[in-house]
Design a protein around this motif. Sequence first.
Motif, PDB file in Angstrom:
ATOM      1  N   LEU A  91       2.642  12.276  -2.538  1.00 20.40           N
ATOM      2  CA  LEU A  91       1.232  12.078  -2.827  1.00 20.40           C
ATOM      3  C   LEU A  91       0.850  10.636  -2.510  1.00 20.40           C
ATOM      4  O   LEU A  91       1.700   9.797  -2.254  1.00 20.40           O
ATOM      5  CB  LEU A  91       0.944  12.389  -4.300  1.00 20.40           C
ATOM      6  N   PHE A  92      -0.454  10.365  -2.540  1.00 12.72           N
ATOM      7  CA  PHE A  92      -0.892   9.004  -2.241  1.00 12.72           C
ATOM      8  C   PHE A  92      -0.289   8.040  -3.266  1.00 12.72           C
ATOM      9  O   PHE A  92      -0.408   8.255  -4.479  1.00 12.72           O
ATOM     10  CB  PHE A  92      -2.422   8.916  -2.296  1.00 12.72           C
ATOM     11  N   PHE A  97      -0.488   1.068  -3.928  1.00  6.92           N
ATOM     12  CA  PHE A  97      -1.829   0.659  -3.537  1.00  6.92           C
ATOM     13  C   PHE A  97      -2.346  -0.477  -4.426  1.00  6.92           C
ATOM     14  O   PHE A  97      -2.830  -1.504  -3.937  1.00  6.92           O
ATOM     15  CB  PHE A  97      -2.765   1.871  -3.623  1.00  6.92           C
ATOM     16  N   ILE A  98      -2.218  -0.307  -5.724  1.00  6.13           N
ATOM     17  CA  ILE A  98      -2.754  -1.291  -6.670  1.00  6.13           C
ATOM     18  C   ILE A  98      -1.933  -2.576  -6.650  1.00  6.13           C
ATOM     19  O   ILE A  98      -2.481  -3.689  -6.570  1.00  6.13           O
ATOM     20  CB  ILE A  98      -2.806  -0.699  -8.090  1.00  6.13           C
ATOM     21  N   SER A  99      -0.614  -2.456  -6.712  1.00  4.49           N
ATOM     22  CA  SER A  99       0.237  -3.643  -6.835  1.00  4.49           C
ATOM     23  C   SER A  99       0.210  -4.507  -5.581  1.00  4.49           C
ATOM     24  O   SER A  99       0.128  -5.742  -5.660  1.00  4.49           O
ATOM     25  CB  SER A  99       1.676  -3.241  -7.162  1.00  4.49           C
ATOM     26  N   THR A 137       3.815   2.039   9.638  1.00  2.00           N
ATOM     27  CA  THR A 137       4.891   2.986   9.950  1.00  2.00           C
ATOM     28  C   THR A 137       5.068   3.997   8.822  1.00  2.00           C
ATOM     29  O   THR A 137       5.288   5.193   9.053  1.00  2.00           O
ATOM     30  CB  THR A 137       6.211   2.236  10.178  1.00  2.00           C
ATOM     31  N   PHE A 138       4.948   3.516   7.598  1.00  7.83           N
ATOM     32  CA  PHE A 138       5.061   4.377   6.419  1.00  7.83           C
ATOM     33  C   PHE A 138       3.990   5.466   6.427  1.00  7.83           C
ATOM     34  O   PHE A 138       4.278   6.654   6.234  1.00  7.83           O
ATOM     35  CB  PHE A 138       4.950   3.525   5.160  1.00  7.83           C
ATOM     36  N   PHE A 139       2.744   5.074   6.706  1.00 12.51           N
ATOM     37  CA  PHE A 139       1.657   6.049   6.682  1.00 12.51           C
ATOM     38  C   PHE A 139       1.749   7.024   7.857  1.00 12.51           C
ATOM     39  O   PHE A 139       1.414   8.206   7.716  1.00 12.51           O
ATOM     40  CB  PHE A 139       0.305   5.334   6.686  1.00 12.51           C
ATOM     41  N   VAL A 140       2.191   6.544   9.015  1.00 12.91           N
ATOM     42  CA  VAL A 140       2.354   7.420  10.173  1.00 12.91           C
ATOM     43  C   VAL A 140       3.420   8.479   9.898  1.00 12.91           C
ATOM     44  O   VAL A 140       3.286   9.645  10.293  1.00 12.91           O
ATOM     45  CB  VAL A 140       2.723   6.597  11.429  1.00 12.91           C
ATOM     46  N   ILE A 147      -7.366   9.434   6.406  1.00 12.78           N
ATOM     47  CA  ILE A 147      -8.510   8.685   5.889  1.00 12.78           C
ATOM     48  C   ILE A 147      -8.099   7.791   4.726  1.00 12.78           C
ATOM     49  O   ILE A 147      -8.552   6.653   4.599  1.00 12.78           O
ATOM     50  CB  ILE A 147      -9.659   9.647   5.469  1.00 12.78           C
ATOM     51  N   LYS A 148      -7.201   8.292   3.870  1.00 12.30           N
ATOM     52  CA  LYS A 148      -6.710   7.490   2.756  1.00 12.30           C
ATOM     53  C   LYS A 148      -5.843   6.338   3.252  1.00 12.30           C
ATOM     54  O   LYS A 148      -5.916   5.218   2.720  1.00 12.30           O
ATOM     55  CB  LYS A 148      -5.909   8.362   1.772  1.00 12.30           C
ATOM     56  N   ALA A 149      -5.035   6.601   4.271  1.00 13.51           N
ATOM     57  CA  ALA A 149      -4.190   5.559   4.847  1.00 13.51           C
ATOM     58  C   ALA A 149      -5.047   4.449   5.458  1.00 13.51           C
ATOM     59  O   ALA A 149      -4.774   3.257   5.284  1.00 13.51           O
ATOM     60  CB  ALA A 149      -3.268   6.148   5.902  1.00 13.51           C
ATOM     61  N   ILE A 150      -6.105   4.849   6.177  1.00 13.16           N
ATOM     62  CA  ILE A 150      -6.993   3.865   6.805  1.00 13.16           C
ATOM     63  C   ILE A 150      -7.693   3.032   5.748  1.00 13.16           C
ATOM     64  O   ILE A 150      -7.785   1.797   5.865  1.00 13.16           O
ATOM     65  CB  ILE A 150      -8.020   4.575   7.715  1.00 13.16           C
ATOM     66  N   LEU A 151      -8.207   3.689   4.716  1.00 14.44           N
ATOM     67  CA  LEU A 151      -8.887   2.960   3.637  1.00 14.44           C
ATOM     68  C   LEU A 151      -7.931   1.993   2.943  1.00 14.44           C
ATOM     69  O   LEU A 151      -8.304   0.877   2.581  1.00 14.44           O
ATOM     70  CB  LEU A 151      -9.480   3.953   2.624  1.00 14.44           C
ATOM     71  N   PHE A 152      -6.677   2.422   2.754  1.00 15.73           N
ATOM     72  CA  PHE A 152      -5.657   1.563   2.149  1.00 15.73           C
ATOM     73  C   PHE A 152      -5.492   0.300   2.981  1.00 15.73           C
ATOM     74  O   PHE A 152      -5.515  -0.821   2.454  1.00 15.73           O
ATOM     75  CB  PHE A 152      -4.333   2.332   2.081  1.00 15.73           C
ATOM     76  N   LEU A 153      -5.317   0.466   4.285  1.00 16.42           N
ATOM     77  CA  LEU A 153      -5.059  -0.672   5.163  1.00 16.42           C
ATOM     78  C   LEU A 153      -6.285  -1.581   5.282  1.00 16.42           C
ATOM     79  O   LEU A 153      -6.147  -2.807   5.364  1.00 16.42           O
ATOM     80  CB  LEU A 153      -4.623  -0.178   6.542  1.00 16.42           C
ATOM     81  N   VAL A 154      -7.469  -0.994   5.295  1.00 22.67           N
ATOM     82  CA  VAL A 154      -8.693  -1.809   5.343  1.00 22.67           C
ATOM     83  C   VAL A 154      -8.814  -2.653   4.094  1.00 22.67           C
ATOM     84  O   VAL A 154      -9.100  -3.862   4.159  1.00 22.67           O
ATOM     85  CB  VAL A 154      -9.945  -0.903   5.513  1.00 22.67           C
ATOM     86  N   LEU A 155      -8.600  -2.040   2.940  1.00 22.80           N
ATOM     87  CA  LEU A 155      -8.688  -2.788   1.692  1.00 22.80           C
ATOM     88  C   LEU A 155      -7.611  -3.866   1.622  1.00 22.80           C
ATOM     89  O   LEU A 155      -7.868  -4.996   1.207  1.00 22.80           O
ATOM     90  CB  LEU A 155      -8.566  -1.841   0.495  1.00 22.80           C
TER      91      LEU A 155
END
Length: 223
Positions: A91-92, A97-99, A137-140, A147-155
């Motif tokens: 799961l996401f 993400f937070i840490s 690499t992890f998200f790929v 979309i969640k991976a992109i938002l993660f990286l943008v943030l």
Amino acid sequence: MTYIALILSVLVGVLIVFGLKPSNKTAQLLLAFSGAYLLSITILHLFPEVYSSEVSNIGLFILLGLLFQLVLDFFSKGAEHGHIHIQQNMLFPWALFISINIHAFMEGIPLAHNHHHEYLLWAIVIHKIPIAIILGTFFVSSNIPKIKAILFLVLFSIMSPLGSLAGENVQFLTIYKTEITAIIIGIFLHISTIILFETSKDHKFNLLKFVAILVGMFVAFLA
């Protein structure tokens, strides 16, 4: 310039993932270089800066930074120094993400007080590129929605600029800038030493990693 460089460092890492498709060995060598550079900048420049201030017990704040990063590592599982494990049906990773975004935000704060210290900016930029490669690499490789991976990286890319912006405009961060820099030193020490001094699984001397470390230290010495 500071904000652009920080954002571009993540973008460069992601583009490397999709364009060059680097091997894990290449990413680890880049990580070793960045760890050596980060550690050297911390020792050569940041240590003298905080210890030349009038703040007493500055070492306690450095230890606080070490402990704080230990707590972040518990949730991120060591993503800040290259440890991400992919699991089936994953799961996401909200804890990651937070840490990792807290980490990125905090390392940007001292930049508000050190605009003339380009070495600090480049230390963070060089550190972010291999981390972005590992995250990309992890998200790929995972089944996490794109979309969640992109938002993660943008943030993740904007958190350090936001930290720098907060350091400029939040009075508390301005008043205690030396203490906060000392906390960041502790965070940098934790991350860089883990990158450099972890033993390999077979406990063999890694010549390429050693050369990458030497180059990182030499470049930092010239800064």
